[in-house]
Motif scaffolding. Structure first.
Motif, PDB file in Angstrom:
ATOM      1  N   LEU A 561      76.990  49.425   7.107  1.00  0.00           N
ATOM      2  CA  LEU A 561      75.829  48.529   7.112  1.00  0.00           C
ATOM      3  C   LEU A 561      75.474  48.093   8.523  1.00  0.00           C
ATOM      4  CD1 LEU A 561      76.354  46.196   4.011  1.00  0.00           C
ATOM      5  CD2 LEU A 561      74.568  47.895   4.353  1.00  0.00           C
ATOM      6  N   THR A 562      76.483  47.768   9.316  1.00  0.00           N
ATOM      7  CA  THR A 562      76.218  47.322  10.686  1.00  0.00           C
ATOM      8  C   THR A 562      75.559  48.427  11.506  1.00  0.00           C
ATOM      9  OG1 THR A 562      78.153  45.855  10.570  1.00  0.00           O
ATOM     10  CG2 THR A 562      77.244  46.288  12.744  1.00  0.00           C
ATOM     11  N   ILE A 563      76.047  49.653  11.360  1.00  0.00           N
ATOM     12  CA  ILE A 563      75.456  50.788  12.078  1.00  0.00           C
ATOM     13  C   ILE A 563      74.010  51.014  11.635  1.00  0.00           C
ATOM     14  CG2 ILE A 563      75.540  53.298  12.370  1.00  0.00           C
ATOM     15  CD1 ILE A 563      78.593  53.070  12.317  1.00  0.00           C
ATOM     16  N   VAL A 564      73.763  50.943  10.317  1.00  0.00           N
ATOM     17  CA  VAL A 564      72.404  51.148   9.807  1.00  0.00           C
ATOM     18  C   VAL A 564      71.468  50.064  10.336  1.00  0.00           C
ATOM     19  CG1 VAL A 564      70.972  51.057   7.724  1.00  0.00           C
ATOM     20  CG2 VAL A 564      73.065  52.409   7.726  1.00  0.00           C
ATOM     21  N   MET A 565      71.913  48.807  10.277  1.00  0.00           N
ATOM     22  CA  MET A 565      71.062  47.704  10.730  1.00  0.00           C
ATOM     23  C   MET A 565      70.768  47.812  12.226  1.00  0.00           C
ATOM     24  SD  MET A 565      72.332  44.373   8.529  1.00  0.00           S
ATOM     25  CE  MET A 565      74.036  44.435   9.078  1.00  0.00           C
ATOM     26  N   MET A 566      71.790  48.121  13.020  1.00  0.00           N
ATOM     27  CA  MET A 566      71.583  48.260  14.462  1.00  0.00           C
ATOM     28  C   MET A 566      70.686  49.452  14.770  1.00  0.00           C
ATOM     29  SD  MET A 566      75.462  47.395  15.804  1.00  0.00           S
ATOM     30  CE  MET A 566      75.137  47.852  17.493  1.00  0.00           C
ATOM     31  N   GLY A 567      70.873  50.541  14.036  1.00  0.00           N
ATOM     32  CA  GLY A 567      70.028  51.714  14.233  1.00  0.00           C
ATOM     33  C   GLY A 567      68.566  51.422  13.918  1.00  0.00           C
ATOM     34  N   CYS A 568      68.323  50.703  12.830  1.00  0.00           N
ATOM     35  CA  CYS A 568      66.949  50.333  12.461  1.00  0.00           C
ATOM     36  C   CYS A 568      66.295  49.482  13.540  1.00  0.00           C
ATOM     37  CB  CYS A 568      66.953  49.573  11.134  1.00  0.00           C
ATOM     38  SG  CYS A 568      67.306  50.578   9.674  1.00  0.00           S
ATOM     39  N   VAL A 569      67.038  48.520  14.052  1.00  0.00           N
ATOM     40  CA  VAL A 569      66.501  47.621  15.073  1.00  0.00           C
ATOM     41  C   VAL A 569      66.174  48.392  16.350  1.00  0.00           C
ATOM     42  CG1 VAL A 569      67.091  45.707  16.613  1.00  0.00           C
ATOM     43  CG2 VAL A 569      67.555  45.531  14.175  1.00  0.00           C
ATOM     44  N   LEU A 570      67.068  49.284  16.780  1.00  0.00           N
ATOM     45  CA  LEU A 570      66.818  50.077  17.982  1.00  0.00           C
ATOM     46  C   LEU A 570      65.593  50.973  17.802  1.00  0.00           C
ATOM     47  CD1 LEU A 570      70.486  51.070  18.932  1.00  0.00           C
ATOM     48  CD2 LEU A 570      68.954  49.579  20.240  1.00  0.00           C
ATOM     49  N   PHE A 571      65.420  51.528  16.605  1.00  0.00           N
ATOM     50  CA  PHE A 571      64.251  52.369  16.339  1.00  0.00           C
ATOM     51  C   PHE A 571      62.964  51.548  16.432  1.00  0.00           C
ATOM     52  CE2 PHE A 571      61.036  53.967  13.400  1.00  0.00           C
ATOM     53  CZ  PHE A 571      60.881  55.264  13.857  1.00  0.00           C
ATOM     54  N   ILE A 572      62.978  50.336  15.854  1.00  0.00           N
ATOM     55  CA  ILE A 572      61.783  49.489  15.876  1.00  0.00           C
ATOM     56  C   ILE A 572      61.444  49.072  17.311  1.00  0.00           C
ATOM     57  CG2 ILE A 572      60.878  47.230  15.176  1.00  0.00           C
ATOM     58  CD1 ILE A 572      62.625  47.621  12.593  1.00  0.00           C
ATOM     59  N   LEU A 573      62.470  48.723  18.098  1.00  0.00           N
ATOM     60  CA  LEU A 573      62.245  48.371  19.505  1.00  0.00           C
ATOM     61  C   LEU A 573      61.628  49.547  20.268  1.00  0.00           C
ATOM     62  CD1 LEU A 573      65.537  46.415  20.344  1.00  0.00           C
ATOM     63  CD2 LEU A 573      63.216  45.493  20.481  1.00  0.00           C
ATOM     64  N   ALA A 574      62.183  50.732  20.061  1.00  0.00           N
ATOM     65  CA  ALA A 574      61.681  51.916  20.756  1.00  0.00           C
ATOM     66  C   ALA A 574      60.254  52.246  20.318  1.00  0.00           C
ATOM     67  CB  ALA A 574      62.603  53.106  20.490  1.00  0.00           C
ATOM     68  N   ASN A 575      59.995  52.108  19.016  1.00  0.00           N
ATOM     69  CA  ASN A 575      58.672  52.408  18.479  1.00  0.00           C
ATOM     70  C   ASN A 575      57.624  51.445  19.041  1.00  0.00           C
ATOM     71  OD1 ASN A 575      57.202  52.738  15.170  1.00  0.00           O
ATOM     72  ND2 ASN A 575      57.025  54.072  16.935  1.00  0.00           N
ATOM     73  N   ALA A 576      57.996  50.150  19.127  1.00  0.00           N
ATOM     74  CA  ALA A 576      57.070  49.153  19.666  1.00  0.00           C
ATOM     75  C   ALA A 576      56.785  49.414  21.139  1.00  0.00           C
ATOM     76  CB  ALA A 576      57.654  47.750  19.481  1.00  0.00           C
ATOM     77  N   LEU A 577      57.828  49.736  21.907  1.00  0.00           N
ATOM     78  CA  LEU A 577      57.649  50.018  23.332  1.00  0.00           C
ATOM     79  C   LEU A 577      56.762  51.246  23.530  1.00  0.00           C
ATOM     80  CD1 LEU A 577      58.418  49.302  26.239  1.00  0.00           C
ATOM     81  CD2 LEU A 577      60.419  50.786  25.998  1.00  0.00           C
ATOM     82  N   TRP A 578      56.986  52.265  22.711  1.00  0.00           N
ATOM     83  CA  TRP A 578      56.160  53.468  22.800  1.00  0.00           C
ATOM     84  C   TRP A 578      54.698  53.160  22.494  1.00  0.00           C
ATOM     85  CZ3 TRP A 578      53.361  56.342  19.134  1.00  0.00           C
ATOM     86  CH2 TRP A 578      52.918  57.593  19.583  1.00  0.00           C
ATOM     87  N   ARG A 579      54.466  52.309  21.496  1.00  0.00           N
ATOM     88  CA  ARG A 579      53.092  51.954  21.139  1.00  0.00           C
ATOM     89  C   ARG A 579      52.394  51.223  22.280  1.00  0.00           C
ATOM     90  NH1 ARG A 579      51.162  55.178  17.302  1.00  0.00           N
ATOM     91  NH2 ARG A 579      52.194  54.957  15.301  1.00  0.00           N
ATOM     92  N   VAL A 580      53.143  50.365  22.977  1.00  0.00           N
ATOM     93  CA  VAL A 580      52.552  49.608  24.077  1.00  0.00           C
ATOM     94  C   VAL A 580      52.193  50.542  25.231  1.00  0.00           C
ATOM     95  CG1 VAL A 580      53.021  47.874  25.855  1.00  0.00           C
ATOM     96  CG2 VAL A 580      53.704  47.453  23.495  1.00  0.00           C
ATOM     97  N   LEU A 581      53.072  51.503  25.515  1.00  0.00           N
ATOM     98  CA  LEU A 581      52.871  52.384  26.657  1.00  0.00           C
ATOM     99  C   LEU A 581      52.014  53.604  26.336  1.00  0.00           C
ATOM    100  CD1 LEU A 581      56.520  52.361  28.059  1.00  0.00           C
ATOM    101  CD2 LEU A 581      54.582  50.955  28.807  1.00  0.00           C
ATOM    102  N   SER A 582      51.854  53.905  25.051  1.00  0.00           N
ATOM    103  CA  SER A 582      51.184  55.138  24.640  1.00  0.00           C
ATOM    104  C   SER A 582      49.669  55.042  24.793  1.00  0.00           C
ATOM    105  CB  SER A 582      51.533  55.458  23.184  1.00  0.00           C
ATOM    106  OG  SER A 582      50.777  56.553  22.722  1.00  0.00           O
TER     107      SER A 582
END
Length: 604
Positions: A561-582
């Protein structure tokens, strides 16, 4: 305490006004979702102070009470600084921004806002993360109630009485004497106080035997309550019970603050303890980063974003109510956390650890109790080894109150009153959290099964509520404070990372990017501390469980569960950053469509 009150007052007066004026531009003439979609079940225009009571009761669960008590293991200063600074610059900001964003988007959930502001992939990832996080968080909150109410007929009777009182209040205010809030309040408060007073005599009766529940019995009783509160209309049980409990919460905290100022109890805990370097008997790990996940509420709580995008935005009567409810209620929770920290740190260290650590483990610490035997005799129950933080806080509060003139003979009443106070805090989060979890699960399943799209569907409501309740009950029955609370803290703060990311994107997409530092600054800090704590917990706390007899499955589950939750959060952070820079034109067109739909909705 005086310094704390001054800091909170100044931050509300100036910082929240700055955010409201420069970023949100709140509009009192704009129709809110409560009016646009009024259905009498979830969307219901509600008085500002009644809704403040519901919102405060829903967000102020076990975290601001239990977290600071457990964090006192590290000494007084780390928890105090995190509570005071965090609530002003992080927690209240998150709550304010998310409540505003959801209200402006028709009461949409955090998941839907993430989909609109970041993209479909981020929305789906947020939904998965939120479901896991809600279940773990409710288990962490529920564990504190279990340890406080087990084998206590007095406590179970007092808490149980609040349910029929709330049902009566809901019927009274909405059906029998519509709008007569004051009358219903007086009846409810008097009834609740009477339940505490007369509950003392329940233990020796036939009813007392039925109400003396084991830990498992308390857990299943909570499960029944959480399910019922999730499916009934909000005006019938959820709102009146939260409103009723908020009076007790705020009134008790106000009395405790005055008591602390009057008595000026000495702080027995050191400013920094030897456990800041790790090896603590309550919370494993060093003060950094574990103090920031141990105090999972009071400074900032991702769980609040679920309430702020769940039940509360569907009941906002006027946009101007968002500031006192969003920012103000969180400041009140921070004050609760600091008050709880002071009360528990007034206990002698030996007594504090004897209550919060199992007896066998306490015997290895080389500590000696000071007043524990006398405290148990005064309370009327054995308080040693009652882990989870709730009992030590109740003892600390009772010590403050009984030190007031003429109160010395009422230790047992004050103790059980404090237990009622804590349980009311926690259960109001259990009911609101289960309901919000139901919303999220229905939205997620609605993508695959059309029947789940409608939150007013009886079938989908019952199924979704059973799934959420079943999840957090399983964790309570199979876990312990040392495993559940760190998991709760990690899950809760990871959700705060998601909420602050979504809030940052909302501000950027509104064209207010020059003010995005308001959410990005706390986002950077919470991301760093929580991801570090998650990684350390996996290796130091959860993997060792795998090698313990009978703990292998729960250890593997916690790691997964901890790995899944951390993975989801990292994906959302990366996705948001990409949207800002894209420079993605598709994304720009999608944003234009969303903005156009909002204009049309406002016109309607």
């Amino acid at each position: 305490m005086i310094g704390t009150l001054c800091v909170l007052a100044i931050s509300y007066r100036y910082y929240s006004a700055f955010i409201a004026a420069r970023i949100m531009a709140l509009d009192p003439s704009r129709r809110t979702p409560a009016h646009l979609h009024a259905d009498g079940t979830d969307y219901h225009p509600t008085s500002k102070w009644v809704l403040f009571g519901h919102h405060f009761a829903a967000i102020a669960g076990a975290g601001p009470l239990i977290g600071p008590v457990l964090a006192a293991q590290f000494g007084f200063l780390p928890g105090f600084l995190w509570l005071l600074i965090g609530v002003v610059l992080a927690g209240a900001v998150q709550d304010f921004v998310i409540l505003f964003a959801s209200t402006r988007r028709g009461g949409k959930s955090l998941v839907e806002i993430a989909r609109m502001e970041i993209g479909p992939a981020a929305g789906l990832t947020t939904a998965i993360a939120v479901l896991f996080i809600i279940i773990v968080a409710l288990a962490g909150l529920g564990m504190a109630v279990v340890n406080a109410l087990r084998e206590s007929a007095w406590g179970v009777f007092s808490i149980g009485s609040s349910v029929p009182l709330a049902l009566f209040m809901g019927w009274y205010m909405v059906r029998f004497r519509k709008g007569k809030t004051t009358e219903a309040t007086v009846i409810g408060v008097v009834g609740l106080v009477a339940a505490v007073i007369f509950g003392r005599n329940i233990g020796g009766t036939a009813l007392g035997k039925w109400l003396t529940l084991s830990a498992t019995g308390v857990t299943w009783s909570m499960a029944v309550y959480g399910f019922v509160a999730s499916v009934l209309p909000v005006w019938l049980l959820l709102v009146p019970r939260d409103y009723l409990s908020s009076y007790m919460k705020i009134g008790t905290i106000a009395a405790l603050i005055l008591g602390i100022i009057w008595i000026n109890p000495p702080i027995q805990q050191p400013m920094w303890s030897a456990y800041i370097h790790g090896g603590g008997p309550i919370i494993p790990g060093k003060v950094f980063p574990f103090v920031f996940i141990t105090i999972a509420c009071g400074a900032i709580s991702g769980f609040h974003a679920l309430v702020g995008s769940g039940t509360t935005p569907k009941m906002i009567n006027n946009e101007m109510d968002i500031r006192p409810i969003g920012y103000g209620a969180m400041l009140m929770e921070g004050l609760v956390g600091i008050t709880a920290l002071v009360a528990c740190c007034a206990l002698h260290p030996g007594d504090y650890f004897a209550i919060n650590v199992p007896a066998a483990k306490f015997a290895t610490l080389g500590m000696h109790t000071t007043n524990l035997a006398a405290l148990s005799a005064q309370v009327g129950e054995n308080v040693a080894g009652r882990t989870g933080g709730a009992v030590s806080l109740a003892v600390g509060m009772a010590q403050v109150f009984t030190a007031l003139p003429g109160m010395g003979r009422f230790m047992s009443y004050w103790y059980h009153f404090a237990i009622l106070f804590e349980a009311l805090f926690i259960l109001t989060t259990i009911d609101a959290g289960t309901r919000v979890g139901r919303f999220v699960l229905q939205e997620l399943l609605g993508k695959m099964f059309k029947s789940f799209e409608h939150t007013d569907s009886v079938f989908s409501t019952i199924v979704a509520s059973l799934v959420i309740v079943g999840g957090w009950v399983y964790f309570i029955l199979t876990g312990s404070v040392s495993t559940i609370w760190p998991m709760f803290g990690i899950a809760n703060q990871l959700l705060a990372v998601i909420a602050l990311t979504v809030g940052s994107m909302v501000i950027i997409n509104m064209g207010k990017g020059r003010y995005v530092w308001v959410t990005v600054a706390p986002l950077a800090f919470i991301s760093t501390t929580t991801l570090t704590a998650g990684w350390q917990s996996i290796w130091q706390n959860f993997i060792p469980l795998v090698h313990q007899p009978g703990k292998a499955f729960i250890g593997i589950l916690n790691v997964g569960l901890t790995i899944v939750m951390m993975g989801c959060v990292l994906f959302i952070l990366a996705n948001a950053l990409w949207r800002v820079l894209s420079k993605d034109e598709v994304y720009k067109k999608a944003r234009e469509m969303v903005l156009k739909s909002r204009v049309l909705t406002h016109a309607e």
